[in-house]
Design a protein around this motif. Structure first.
Motif, PDB file in Angstrom:
ATOM      1  N   VAL A 166      20.829  13.435  35.601  1.00 34.98           N
ATOM      2  CA  VAL A 166      19.958  14.941  35.349  1.00 34.98           C
ATOM      3  C   VAL A 166      20.127  15.623  36.607  1.00 34.98           C
ATOM      4  CG1 VAL A 166      17.989  15.862  34.447  1.00 34.98           C
ATOM      5  CG2 VAL A 166      18.874  13.665  33.171  1.00 34.98           C
ATOM      6  N   GLY A 167      20.464  16.844  36.411  1.00 41.63           N
ATOM      7  CA  GLY A 167      20.389  17.524  37.603  1.00 41.63           C
ATOM      8  C   GLY A 167      21.721  17.987  38.106  1.00 41.63           C
ATOM      9  N   ASP A 168      22.779  17.055  37.398  1.00 40.03           N
ATOM     10  CA  ASP A 168      24.200  17.105  37.846  1.00 40.03           C
ATOM     11  C   ASP A 168      24.786  16.624  36.619  1.00 40.03           C
ATOM     12  OD1 ASP A 168      26.573  17.881  38.799  1.00 40.03           O
ATOM     13  OD2 ASP A 168      26.837  16.163  40.283  1.00 40.03           O
ATOM     14  N   LEU A 169      24.754  17.038  35.379  1.00 37.24           N
ATOM     15  CA  LEU A 169      24.950  16.403  34.195  1.00 37.24           C
ATOM     16  C   LEU A 169      26.266  17.142  33.575  1.00 37.24           C
ATOM     17  CD1 LEU A 169      23.894  14.246  32.321  1.00 37.24           C
ATOM     18  CD2 LEU A 169      22.942  15.898  30.965  1.00 37.24           C
ATOM     19  N   ARG A 170      27.249  16.365  33.310  1.00 36.00           N
ATOM     20  CA  ARG A 170      28.313  17.088  32.642  1.00 36.00           C
ATOM     21  C   ARG A 170      28.317  16.640  31.213  1.00 36.00           C
ATOM     22  NH1 ARG A 170      33.666  18.253  32.960  1.00 36.00           N
ATOM     23  NH2 ARG A 170      35.058  17.267  31.587  1.00 36.00           N
ATOM     24  N   LEU A 171      28.512  17.616  30.538  1.00 38.82           N
ATOM     25  CA  LEU A 171      28.678  17.724  28.725  1.00 38.82           C
ATOM     26  C   LEU A 171      30.019  17.736  28.651  1.00 38.82           C
ATOM     27  CD1 LEU A 171      25.832  20.206  27.995  1.00 38.82           C
ATOM     28  CD2 LEU A 171      25.616  17.589  28.336  1.00 38.82           C
ATOM     29  N   ALA A 172      30.724  16.554  28.240  1.00 37.98           N
ATOM     30  CA  ALA A 172      31.868  16.761  27.734  1.00 37.98           C
ATOM     31  C   ALA A 172      32.262  16.775  26.199  1.00 37.98           C
ATOM     32  CB  ALA A 172      32.798  15.365  28.117  1.00 37.98           C
ATOM     33  N   ASP A 173      33.320  17.243  25.691  1.00 36.34           N
ATOM     34  CA  ASP A 173      33.279  17.354  24.315  1.00 36.34           C
ATOM     35  C   ASP A 173      32.337  18.489  23.764  1.00 36.34           C
ATOM     36  OD1 ASP A 173      35.627  15.884  24.300  1.00 36.34           O
ATOM     37  OD2 ASP A 173      34.223  13.979  24.227  1.00 36.34           O
ATOM     38  N   LEU A 174      31.962  19.498  24.414  1.00 34.34           N
ATOM     39  CA  LEU A 174      30.976  20.505  24.035  1.00 34.34           C
ATOM     40  C   LEU A 174      31.332  21.323  23.194  1.00 34.34           C
ATOM     41  CD1 LEU A 174      28.074  21.602  24.304  1.00 34.34           C
ATOM     42  CD2 LEU A 174      29.005  22.931  26.304  1.00 34.34           C
ATOM     43  N   THR A 175      30.646  21.319  21.986  1.00 34.61           N
ATOM     44  CA  THR A 175      30.977  22.176  21.061  1.00 34.61           C
ATOM     45  C   THR A 175      29.532  23.087  20.331  1.00 34.61           C
ATOM     46  OG1 THR A 175      32.739  20.711  19.943  1.00 34.61           O
ATOM     47  CG2 THR A 175      31.855  22.404  18.464  1.00 34.61           C
ATOM     48  N   VAL A 176      30.062  24.279  20.341  1.00 30.70           N
ATOM     49  CA  VAL A 176      28.551  25.067  20.004  1.00 30.70           C
ATOM     50  C   VAL A 176      28.960  26.092  18.839  1.00 30.70           C
ATOM     51  CG1 VAL A 176      26.813  26.746  20.480  1.00 30.70           C
ATOM     52  CG2 VAL A 176      27.666  24.914  22.459  1.00 30.70           C
ATOM     53  N   ASP A 177      28.539  25.932  17.670  1.00 24.66           N
ATOM     54  CA  ASP A 177      28.746  26.645  16.601  1.00 24.66           C
ATOM     55  C   ASP A 177      27.511  27.618  16.220  1.00 24.66           C
ATOM     56  OD1 ASP A 177      31.661  25.795  15.550  1.00 24.66           O
ATOM     57  OD2 ASP A 177      30.465  24.015  15.430  1.00 24.66           O
ATOM     58  N   MET A 178      27.658  28.882  16.012  1.00 29.02           N
ATOM     59  CA  MET A 178      26.954  30.044  15.763  1.00 29.02           C
ATOM     60  C   MET A 178      27.376  30.598  14.367  1.00 29.02           C
ATOM     61  SD  MET A 178      26.472  31.769  19.465  1.00 29.02           S
ATOM     62  CE  MET A 178      28.156  32.085  19.766  1.00 29.02           C
ATOM     63  N   SER A 179      26.325  30.813  13.506  1.00 33.20           N
ATOM     64  CA  SER A 179      26.694  31.241  12.135  1.00 33.20           C
ATOM     65  C   SER A 179      25.316  31.842  11.810  1.00 33.20           C
ATOM     66  CB  SER A 179      27.096  30.210  11.224  1.00 33.20           C
ATOM     67  OG  SER A 179      26.064  29.230  10.870  1.00 33.20           O
ATOM     68  N   GLU A 180      25.630  32.666  10.482  1.00 35.77           N
ATOM     69  CA  GLU A 180      24.402  33.250   9.921  1.00 35.77           C
ATOM     70  C   GLU A 180      23.539  34.315  10.519  1.00 35.77           C
ATOM     71  OE1 GLU A 180      22.122  30.273   7.983  1.00 35.77           O
ATOM     72  OE2 GLU A 180      23.719  28.931   7.529  1.00 35.77           O
ATOM     73  N   GLY A 181      24.236  34.890  11.643  1.00 32.63           N
ATOM     74  CA  GLY A 181      23.598  35.689  12.492  1.00 32.63           C
ATOM     75  C   GLY A 181      24.265  37.139  12.588  1.00 32.63           C
ATOM     76  N   ALA A 182      23.877  37.800  13.648  1.00 33.90           N
ATOM     77  CA  ALA A 182      24.593  39.057  13.854  1.00 33.90           C
ATOM     78  C   ALA A 182      25.649  38.779  14.930  1.00 33.90           C
ATOM     79  CB  ALA A 182      23.618  40.175  14.508  1.00 33.90           C
ATOM     80  N   ILE A 183      25.464  37.682  15.731  1.00 26.71           N
ATOM     81  CA  ILE A 183      26.636  37.272  16.460  1.00 26.71           C
ATOM     82  C   ILE A 183      26.976  35.852  16.196  1.00 26.71           C
ATOM     83  CG2 ILE A 183      27.088  36.753  18.975  1.00 26.71           C
ATOM     84  CD1 ILE A 183      25.348  38.605  19.878  1.00 26.71           C
ATOM     85  N   ASN A 184      28.208  35.517  15.882  1.00 26.36           N
ATOM     86  CA  ASN A 184      28.908  34.287  15.322  1.00 26.36           C
ATOM     87  C   ASN A 184      29.782  33.949  16.149  1.00 26.36           C
ATOM     88  OD1 ASN A 184      26.929  34.309  13.036  1.00 26.36           O
ATOM     89  ND2 ASN A 184      28.169  35.870  12.119  1.00 26.36           N
ATOM     90  N   GLY A 185      30.051  32.544  15.969  1.00 26.03           N
ATOM     91  CA  GLY A 185      31.262  32.066  16.824  1.00 26.03           C
ATOM     92  C   GLY A 185      31.348  30.812  17.322  1.00 26.03           C
ATOM     93  N   ARG A 186      32.166  30.329  18.166  1.00 26.95           N
ATOM     94  CA  ARG A 186      32.361  28.837  18.436  1.00 26.95           C
ATOM     95  C   ARG A 186      32.601  28.710  20.232  1.00 26.95           C
ATOM     96  NH1 ARG A 186      33.391  23.869  15.831  1.00 26.95           N
ATOM     97  NH2 ARG A 186      34.715  22.597  17.106  1.00 26.95           N
ATOM     98  N   PHE A 187      32.091  27.858  20.686  1.00 26.71           N
ATOM     99  CA  PHE A 187      32.809  27.339  22.122  1.00 26.71           C
ATOM    100  C   PHE A 187      32.844  26.015  22.089  1.00 26.71           C
ATOM    101  CE2 PHE A 187      31.744  25.682  25.966  1.00 26.71           C
ATOM    102  CZ  PHE A 187      32.581  26.241  26.862  1.00 26.71           C
TER     103      PHE A 187
END
Length: 709
Positions: A234-255
């Motif tokens: 913690v403080g130098d944490l790597r998030l591998a296989d990161l997926t962010v899904d956004m839906s049902e809003g004025a801004i939607n998408g995926r990272f």
């Protein structure tokens, strides 16, 4: 045998002690052996019941917080104590309260100051936020969004190292659902993770309202789902296989990619976002965008996709694809938040950029068939100071309401409230050009500056686009330098000052043969018929057309306008009022042979007047009148009688507003010349009407119908 020691030990066999030492808060029973000769020695089993942990905490030193959340706790197991070595085997702990319940099974030990242990645990918190804040007073109220929480795993304790393997933790609330599976370890003050995490936020808006910290643009997002495999400290944490899904809003998408959470959080991966309406997002943030004026929607559906890399304060977007309504672009972008003002950079490639719907939308009034008036709305320049920018733009084409550009390159620079667009290359109407535009918003009143140079233009296409005049050909060019200042578009246009020039080489004007028209004008007045030289098949060839202008207070004054043809010359002057959007140009075509008699040698003065896009051409009777009035009355009569003569003199007199008959000037057959009323019935067009109609048709203006005034 040491009977004293034996007796002392035996006395503690099968003995209970610590019965209710603090009222009824704590009970403990021990069964086994105990020796206290050279130090305590225990070997046996124990049971304990804690009924009031808070009461016990009150007499402990140092203070232990949060124990009021613990209800009745039962613990049992085996104990072995020899000198400073303690072992608790087969420890079985159960606790139960409205806030916290859990179990723990395992073995713990202490050897001097070193603690060890290995145990399996399970815990459930009915409301994690308040409970955890009891143990950790510095924890913010943001923890209240956690709701109910459960955790289980295997605890491994060895000195200052604590590890939890097979950790499974879940939190559930109306605002947030999250889970983590994997390993959690702490060595000294360093905490590390290795596992899989996920979170689901049904409404970012609702979550934002519950948090003390504000989520930027929270009202534009709907549901967010997140998953990642955290690894590291913690403080130098790597998030591998990161997926962010956004839906049902004025801004939607995926990272999809990876992130590093450190002092400078960084991202790398593919991003794609879109939304149904940029207008709605702007309205939520206090910005009203103009509505569409036609069938094409504007400021509605948008999209952005590309590969993200960098830190949150210096982010780069490569292979980017942008979309706004029907517009599409590709390139690279960057944002640097480290300077005092954020710095935006980019290299953008576009296809054909059709700006017509957007330009039209920024006009408050849109009269049909005419150019829109300049807007009186205040120009908002406060936003120019919010960021700096350096963006390179290359477009295959740009379409404006009246102009269509070909390939265009430009550099847009925004620095400390000053916007400059430099266009080193633009292709238009067979030619090319350069230009620059400056909007300076550093003071309370916006200022603009325009520099432009165009060359080798196809005059017919260019003039047709900007002025609706399609009868001229040739290669043209122009140079313009203008400055202005004002709080609105209209105010700026009324303040313009500067200078410029224009030229057309080796061209022609169709619809008129100027030489034939001038040579036949005198006889046409005599015969009261439309002179020759006007018609769709008629052309005037010229070598050069030149002009210069100066501008002050939004009015361009043309001091010198010349057209040089083989047999005809044209001189002119006038004004173009940019602010009022009107034109008033006087010009006089004449035969190059000044010895020619009649109007051909003197030239026929013409005038082009009216609003932009609807100017009308007519005979310049005022100019002729001024010329004649400047001469002596006798000279005027001589010019009219000798050079024009007869009926033509009467007609010219009627054009000038003079009497329609010329006394003492008999007709050619010896009879007295009739008046204009007698010579031409009122319901038939006069010769001056015919000439004027021909000129109006030449300039693309509808001719009058019979009987019109």
């Amino acid at each position: 045998m040491d009977w004293e020691k034996l007796l002392y030990s035996y006395s503690y066999l099968n003995t209970s002690f610590f019965q209710n030492p603090i009222g009824n808060a704590f009970d403990m029973t021990y069964t086994g052996s105990a020796r206290f000769v050279d130090g305590p020695e225990l070997e046996g089993r124990y049971t304990a019941t804690i009924r009031d942990a808070a009461a016990i905490a009150a007499v402990l030193s140092p203070d232990v917080t949060g124990l009021d959340a613990i209800g009745q706790t039962d613990v049992r197991g085996e104990v072995s104590l020899e000198a400073d070595r303690l072992i608790l085997r087969d420890t079985d702990l159960k606790t139960q309260s409205d806030a916290l319940s859990g179990t723990l099974n395992g073995t713990f030990g202490r050897n001097g100051d070193r603690l060890t242990g290995n145990a399996r645990f399970e815990a459930d918190l009915a409301d994690a936020g308040p409970t955890l804040r009891g143990f950790v007073p510095d924890l913010t109220r943001d923890a209240d969004v956690l709701g109910a929480m459960s955790a289980s795993g295997t605890l491994d304790l060895d000195g200052d190292r604590i590890a939890i393997d097979d950790l499974v933790t879940n939190t559930r609330s109306p605002l947030l659902t999250a889970s983590y599976q994997g390993r959690l370890a702490r060595t000294g003050s360093a905490v590390s993770l290795e596992g899989d995490a996920s979170a689901n936020v049904p409404s970012v808006t609702a979550l934002n309202e519950a948090l003390e910290a504000e989520i930027p643009y929270a009202e534009s997002f709907g549901r967010v789902r997140l998953s990642a495999s955290p690894e590291g400290e913690v403080g130098d944490l790597r998030l591998a296989d990161l997926t962010v899904d956004m839906s049902e809003g004025a801004i939607n998408g995926r990272f999809s990619g990876a992130a590093v959470l450190s002092e400078t959080t960084s991202l790398s991966g593919a991003m794609e976002v879109d939304g149904p309406s940029l207008r709605a997002i702007a309205a939520r943030n206090g910005t009203a965008l103009p509505p569409a004026t036609g069938d094409a929607p504007i400021f509605e559906r948008f999209g952005l996709a590309g590969n993200v890399a960098g830190t949150l304060d210096e982010l780069q977007l490569d292979d980017a694809r942008l979309r706004l309504d029907a517009l599409e672009a590709a390139g690279t972008f960057g944002i640097n938040l480290r300077p005092e003002r954020p710095l935006l950079t980019g290299d953008v490639r576009l296809g054909e950029l059709d700006l017509r719907p957007y330009v039209s939308a920024y006009s408050a009034q849109r009269p049909e068939g005419a150019l829109p008036p300049w807007s009186e709305a205040s120009i908002p320049t406060q936003g120019l100071g919010a960021a700096d920018a350096r963006i390179e733009i290359a477009a295959d084409g740009i379409r404006l309401p009246r102009i269509r550009l070909g390939q265009t390159r430009s550099t847009v620079t925004l620095e400390n409230g000053r916007l400059e667009a430099d266009v080193p290359q633009m292709d238009l109407y067979g030619g090319s050009g350069r230009g620059s535009f400056v909007l300076d918003g550093r003071s309370g009143e916006p200022a603009i500056a325009i520099e432009a140079g165009l060359r080798d233009l196809q005059a017919q296409s260019f003039l047709g686009a900007v002025a609706g005049f399609t009868r001229a050909t040739g290669q043209g060019g122009t140079q313009v330098s203008l400055q202005g200042r004002g709080s609105s578009q209209a105010a700026i246009m009324r303040s313009l000052s500067g200078q410029g020039s224009f030229s057309v080489q080796d061209g022609s004007i169709s619809g008129i043969d100027a030489a034939e028209f001038l040579n036949g004008l005198q006889s046409a007045f005599a015969s009261r018929a439309l002179p020759g030289g006007i018609g769709a098949d008629k052309v005037t060839q010229f070598r050069e057309l030149l002009g210069e202008f100066s501008m002050s207070q939004g009015v361009a004054t043309i001091d010198d306008f010349t057209l040089d043809a083989a047999t005809v010359a044209v001189e002119g002057s006038g004004q173009i009022d940019i602010g009022a959007q009107t034109i008033d140009i006087r010009f006089r075509p004449r035969a190059r042979d000044r010895d020619m008699g009649g109007l051909a040698g003197f030239g026929i003065p013409l005038r082009l007047t009216g609003p932009f896009g609807a100017a009308q051409a007519s005979l310049d009777a005022d100019f002729l009148g001024q010329v004649l009035q400047a001469r002596a009355a006798q000279e005027a009569q001589r010019v009219i009688g000798d050079r024009v003569g007869g009926t033509a003199g009467a007609v010219l007199g009627s054009i000038l507003g003079a009497p329609q008959t010329v006394p003492d000037d008999p007709a050619e057959d010896g009879s007295e010349m009739p008046s204009a009323d007698e010579a031409q019935p009122q319901d038939e067009p006069t010769i001056e009407d015919a000439v004027q109609d021909g000129l109006m048709e030449l300039f693309g203006v509808r001719t009058r119908e019979k009987g019109e005034d």
